[in-house]
Design a protein around this motif. Structure first.
Motif, PDB file in Angstrom:
ATOM      1  N   PRO A 268      67.850  37.254  50.220  1.00  0.00           N
ATOM      2  CA  PRO A 268      67.933  36.994  51.668  1.00  0.00           C
ATOM      3  C   PRO A 268      69.206  36.233  52.038  1.00  0.00           C
ATOM      4  O   PRO A 268      69.778  36.465  53.100  1.00  0.00           O
ATOM      5  N   GLU A 269      69.649  35.344  51.153  1.00  0.00           N
ATOM      6  CA  GLU A 269      70.866  34.577  51.426  1.00  0.00           C
ATOM      7  C   GLU A 269      72.090  35.499  51.499  1.00  0.00           C
ATOM      8  O   GLU A 269      72.972  35.326  52.356  1.00  0.00           O
ATOM      9  N   LEU A 270      72.115  36.491  50.621  1.00  0.00           N
ATOM     10  CA  LEU A 270      73.229  37.427  50.607  1.00  0.00           C
ATOM     11  C   LEU A 270      73.223  38.286  51.884  1.00  0.00           C
ATOM     12  O   LEU A 270      74.279  38.556  52.469  1.00  0.00           O
ATOM     13  N   ILE A 271      72.050  38.671  52.314  1.00  0.00           N
ATOM     14  CA  ILE A 271      71.928  39.455  53.549  1.00  0.00           C
ATOM     15  C   ILE A 271      72.467  38.663  54.736  1.00  0.00           C
ATOM     16  O   ILE A 271      73.174  39.197  55.601  1.00  0.00           O
ATOM     17  N   GLU A 272      72.173  37.376  54.783  1.00  0.00           N
ATOM     18  CA  GLU A 272      72.684  36.532  55.869  1.00  0.00           C
ATOM     19  C   GLU A 272      74.211  36.448  55.827  1.00  0.00           C
ATOM     20  O   GLU A 272      74.869  36.436  56.877  1.00  0.00           O
ATOM     21  N   GLN A 273      74.773  36.424  54.634  1.00  0.00           N
ATOM     22  CA  GLN A 273      76.235  36.393  54.509  1.00  0.00           C
ATOM     23  C   GLN A 273      76.854  37.714  54.985  1.00  0.00           C
ATOM     24  O   GLN A 273      77.931  37.713  55.592  1.00  0.00           O
ATOM     25  N   PHE A 274      76.178  38.814  54.705  1.00  0.00           N
ATOM     26  CA  PHE A 274      76.662  40.101  55.214  1.00  0.00           C
ATOM     27  C   PHE A 274      76.705  40.094  56.747  1.00  0.00           C
ATOM     28  O   PHE A 274      77.654  40.602  57.353  1.00  0.00           O
ATOM     29  N   LYS A 275      75.682  39.517  57.352  1.00  0.00           N
ATOM     30  CA  LYS A 275      75.608  39.471  58.817  1.00  0.00           C
ATOM     31  C   LYS A 275      76.773  38.657  59.398  1.00  0.00           C
ATOM     32  O   LYS A 275      77.297  38.990  60.467  1.00  0.00           O
ATOM     33  N   GLN A 276      77.161  37.622  58.706  1.00  0.00           N
ATOM     34  CA  GLN A 276      78.284  36.807  59.175  1.00  0.00           C
ATOM     35  C   GLN A 276      79.601  37.591  59.129  1.00  0.00           C
ATOM     36  O   GLN A 276      80.501  37.356  59.936  1.00  0.00           O
ATOM     37  N   ILE A 277      79.687  38.536  58.223  1.00  0.00           N
ATOM     38  CA  ILE A 277      80.921  39.313  58.079  1.00  0.00           C
ATOM     39  C   ILE A 277      80.991  40.445  59.107  1.00  0.00           C
ATOM     40  O   ILE A 277      82.000  40.607  59.794  1.00  0.00           O
ATOM     41  N   VAL A 278      79.913  41.246  59.219  1.00  0.00           N
ATOM     42  CA  VAL A 278      79.978  42.463  60.048  1.00  0.00           C
ATOM     43  C   VAL A 278      79.200  42.339  61.357  1.00  0.00           C
ATOM     44  O   VAL A 278      79.286  43.214  62.216  1.00  0.00           O
ATOM     45  N   GLY A 279      78.427  41.273  61.495  1.00  0.00           N
ATOM     46  CA  GLY A 279      77.584  41.117  62.675  1.00  0.00           C
ATOM     47  C   GLY A 279      76.158  41.550  62.384  1.00  0.00           C
ATOM     48  O   GLY A 279      75.925  42.532  61.654  1.00  0.00           O
ATOM     49  N   GLU A 280      75.214  40.827  62.934  1.00  0.00           N
ATOM     50  CA  GLU A 280      73.797  41.093  62.651  1.00  0.00           C
ATOM     51  C   GLU A 280      73.392  42.518  62.990  1.00  0.00           C
ATOM     52  O   GLU A 280      72.575  43.135  62.307  1.00  0.00           O
ATOM     53  N   LYS A 281      73.975  43.061  64.042  1.00  0.00           N
ATOM     54  CA  LYS A 281      73.643  44.406  64.510  1.00  0.00           C
ATOM     55  C   LYS A 281      73.941  45.469  63.457  1.00  0.00           C
ATOM     56  O   LYS A 281      73.324  46.549  63.452  1.00  0.00           O
ATOM     57  N   TYR A 282      74.852  45.170  62.558  1.00  0.00           N
ATOM     58  CA  TYR A 282      75.304  46.172  61.599  1.00  0.00           C
ATOM     59  C   TYR A 282      74.854  45.893  60.169  1.00  0.00           C
ATOM     60  O   TYR A 282      75.472  46.347  59.212  1.00  0.00           O
ATOM     61  N   VAL A 283      73.777  45.167  60.046  1.00  0.00           N
ATOM     62  CA  VAL A 283      73.102  44.993  58.759  1.00  0.00           C
ATOM     63  C   VAL A 283      71.665  45.455  58.941  1.00  0.00           C
ATOM     64  O   VAL A 283      70.905  44.862  59.695  1.00  0.00           O
ATOM     65  N   TYR A 284      71.310  46.531  58.273  1.00  0.00           N
ATOM     66  CA  TYR A 284      69.996  47.143  58.452  1.00  0.00           C
ATOM     67  C   TYR A 284      69.051  46.723  57.324  1.00  0.00           C
ATOM     68  O   TYR A 284      69.388  46.850  56.148  1.00  0.00           O
ATOM     69  N   THR A 285      67.882  46.237  57.732  1.00  0.00           N
ATOM     70  CA  THR A 285      66.828  45.939  56.756  1.00  0.00           C
ATOM     71  C   THR A 285      65.477  46.513  57.185  1.00  0.00           C
ATOM     72  O   THR A 285      64.541  46.540  56.394  1.00  0.00           O
ATOM     73  N   ASP A 286      65.377  46.970  58.443  1.00  0.00           N
ATOM     74  CA  ASP A 286      64.127  47.554  58.934  1.00  0.00           C
ATOM     75  C   ASP A 286      63.908  48.935  58.314  1.00  0.00           C
ATOM     76  O   ASP A 286      64.850  49.724  58.178  1.00  0.00           O
ATOM     77  N   LYS A 287      62.665  49.228  57.994  1.00  0.00           N
ATOM     78  CA  LYS A 287      62.333  50.463  57.287  1.00  0.00           C
ATOM     79  C   LYS A 287      62.785  51.710  58.031  1.00  0.00           C
ATOM     80  O   LYS A 287      63.305  52.648  57.428  1.00  0.00           O
ATOM     81  N   ASP A 288      62.625  51.729  59.357  1.00  0.00           N
ATOM     82  CA  ASP A 288      62.983  52.931  60.107  1.00  0.00           C
ATOM     83  C   ASP A 288      64.490  53.182  60.076  1.00  0.00           C
ATOM     84  O   ASP A 288      64.939  54.339  60.116  1.00  0.00           O
ATOM     85  N   LYS A 289      65.289  52.132  59.978  1.00  0.00           N
ATOM     86  CA  LYS A 289      66.735  52.295  59.892  1.00  0.00           C
ATOM     87  C   LYS A 289      67.194  52.593  58.466  1.00  0.00           C
ATOM     88  O   LYS A 289      68.259  53.200  58.261  1.00  0.00           O
ATOM     89  N   LEU A 290      66.415  52.191  57.480  1.00  0.00           N
ATOM     90  CA  LEU A 290      66.788  52.414  56.086  1.00  0.00           C
ATOM     91  C   LEU A 290      66.491  53.844  55.631  1.00  0.00           C
ATOM     92  O   LEU A 290      67.205  54.387  54.786  1.00  0.00           O
ATOM     93  N   GLU A 291      65.466  54.453  56.231  1.00  0.00           N
ATOM     94  CA  GLU A 291      65.017  55.761  55.749  1.00  0.00           C
ATOM     95  C   GLU A 291      66.119  56.817  55.713  1.00  0.00           C
ATOM     96  O   GLU A 291      66.247  57.550  54.716  1.00  0.00           O
ATOM     97  N   PRO A 292      66.963  56.965  56.750  1.00  0.00           N
ATOM     98  CA  PRO A 292      68.008  58.000  56.682  1.00  0.00           C
ATOM     99  C   PRO A 292      68.980  57.819  55.522  1.00  0.00           C
ATOM    100  O   PRO A 292      69.646  58.772  55.117  1.00  0.00           O
ATOM    101  N   TYR A 293      69.071  56.602  54.996  1.00  0.00           N
ATOM    102  CA  TYR A 293      69.988  56.313  53.897  1.00  0.00           C
ATOM    103  C   TYR A 293      69.317  56.467  52.531  1.00  0.00           C
ATOM    104  O   TYR A 293      69.940  56.199  51.501  1.00  0.00           O
TER     105      TYR A 293
END
Length: 473
Positions: free
Chosen positions: A8-33
């Protein structure tokens, strides 16, 4: 191997780099990938997180974080691949370059296009055409695939006979290495004898050596005239044998494509359209282009003459919109019939195609399975769709390796290889290990270890350098 789990800490660091909007963790957004165009559930794996950087700098920062935390990362373009190469099979972070979608420059004087990684191939083709120029790369998925994905898989496509595959279009690239460093290899110049040609290691590396963020592409003058011919044969051997005769006549087609009769009939059902001579016909589709209309017409006449000598049923001036829609619908037509199927991508010497297709047809009868053939007979690349149809998954998983084993034994006996343009990914990694010359395989693994010592960049794809096991949920 590096860790597949993402904290979870790494995910928060990703959000700081690209913005929260562009870090996907919700299942519906992950499925296409969780998959590319391989629809077999065996090759699907939902990622834990998807990160969408917008710049090379952001890509570099994300990669550095993964490197520092020993976390697996999977580069991803449009997800149109056919080898499960951009799937998080071993866990970790999917880094998608879809936001990097700008054409940066069309340099008419140097005849070079500089593009970010996430530009759709057809968009790039249309943009340079408006400037009176032409980009030779043309994969069948051009309406949806990204240019960096073409580079990462060394995509082939319909125009490879005249213009070559993607490797022949690339003059330079910007790459983020597995440690997060940024390097530009090549550039706008057309000749280079300055040390090892490292750029060519990344072309066809399928995201296992780094992330391509920018490409420099060769352009040529837009041809003034173009003609498409459809030649129909009742015998597939006669059809494919036309290709060397055309090329030995001094004609260099843009492309020479073929479709067997079973493929044609399946496309008819899918498109709900009647196609010419579909009751018995096998198709050869030939496109020629040039700047002299009279020369082009003479070439058309010569092709028709050669076709008649080779027992063609008919030769037609084809409507490009209709005939290319039919050819490019081949994959979708089979998917509509059988959601699970295996698309093999063999390449053999051009003269060996008739023998290969003939023996593959016998396998269809032997295993009582639908197998459709189409492909690029101008460069020896044959696509074979093996359809699961109504078999159980267990029956399918038992049958498919047997068919593949016979196909690849034949292919290597004929002097071919197991992939002409779709690549290895995860789907064919074990096959590459089995059929590749041990010395060649050792060299490939040495390159992977040298550039990615932590085995952090898309591990388990193309070659494995240690005992890799898919991460369980």
């Amino acid at each position: 191997m590096a860790k597949g789990k993402v904290s979870p800490e790494l995910i928060e660091q990703f959000k700081q780099i690209v913005g929260e909007k562009y870090v996907y963790t919700d299942k519906d957004k992950l499925e296409p990938y969780s998959h590319d165009e391989v629809t077999d559930p065996h090759y699907m794996k939902e990622p834990q997180v998807v990160v969408l950087p917008a710049t090379t700098e952001e890509v570099s920062k994300v990669v550095k974080l993964c490197y520092e935390n020993d976390t697996v990362m999977v580069p991803r373009a449009a997800g149109t691949g056919l080898a499960a190469g951009a799937v998080a099979t071993f866990g970790g972070v999917i880094i998608s370059i879809e936001r990097m979608n700008k054409i940066l420059e069309i340099d008419k004087d140097n005849m070079v296009c500089v593009s970010e990684a996430g530009v759709t191939t057809s968009v790039l083709q249309e943009a340079v055409q408006k400037e009176g120029l032409f980009y030779g790369g043309d994969p069948c998925s051009g309406d949806s695939c990204f240019i960096s994905g073409n580079v990462a898989t060394n995509a082939g496509g319909n125009r490879a006979v005249k213009y070559g595959v993607t490797r022949d279009q690339v003059m330079g690239m910007e790459v983020v290495t597995p440690t997060g460093e940024v390097v530009t290899l090549g550039g706008k110049f057309r000749k280079n004898a300055t040390g090892y040609m490292l750029m060519h290691l990344f072309i066809g590396s399928e995201g296992t050596l780094g992330i391509i963020t920018k490409v420099y592409l060769k352009l040529v003058a837009l041809p003034k005239y173009q003609q498409d011919l459809l030649v129909v044969f009742d015998n597939l051997d006669d059809a494919i044998a036309l290709t060397p005769k055309v090329m030995n006549a001094g004609i260099t087609p843009v492309c020479v494509e073929f479709m067997d009769n079973a493929s044609i009939k399946q496309v008819e059902i899918f498109l709900d359209e009647k196609l010419p001579k579909s009751d018995v016909g096998n198709y050869i589709i030939i496109q020629i282009a040039g700047d002299n209309e009279d020369v082009l017409m003479d070439q058309c006449e010569k092709i028709v003459e050669l076709a008649e000598e080779n027992n063609a049923i008919d030769s037609l001036v084809a409507d490009p919109a209709v005939i290319w829609k039919s050819r490019k619908a081949y994959l979708e037509a089979d998917r509509a019939r059988s959601l699970v199927f295996s698309m093999e991508d063999i390449v053999v010497p051009m003269t060996e195609i008739p023998g290969a297709v003939q023996q593959i047809s016998r396998l269809s009868e032997k295993y009582n399975v639908a197998m459709h053939c189409a492909g690029h007979c101008g460069d020896g690349n044959v696509h074979i769709d093996i359809l699961k149809d109504d078999r159980t998954q267990e029956e399918w998983e038992e049958m498919l390796p047997k068919i593949q084993g016979e196909i690849y034994a034949l292919v290597y006996q004929l002097g071919g290889r197991l992939s002409g343009e779709h690549g290895i990914g995860y789907k064919r990694e074990a096959l590459l290990e089995k059929y590749t010359d041990p010395v060649e395989l050792k060299m490939m693994k040495a390159v992977k270890k040298a550039l990615d010592p932590k085995n952090i960049m898309n591990p388990g794809k193309v070659v494995s350098i240690n005992d890799e096991v898919p991460v369980e949920e």
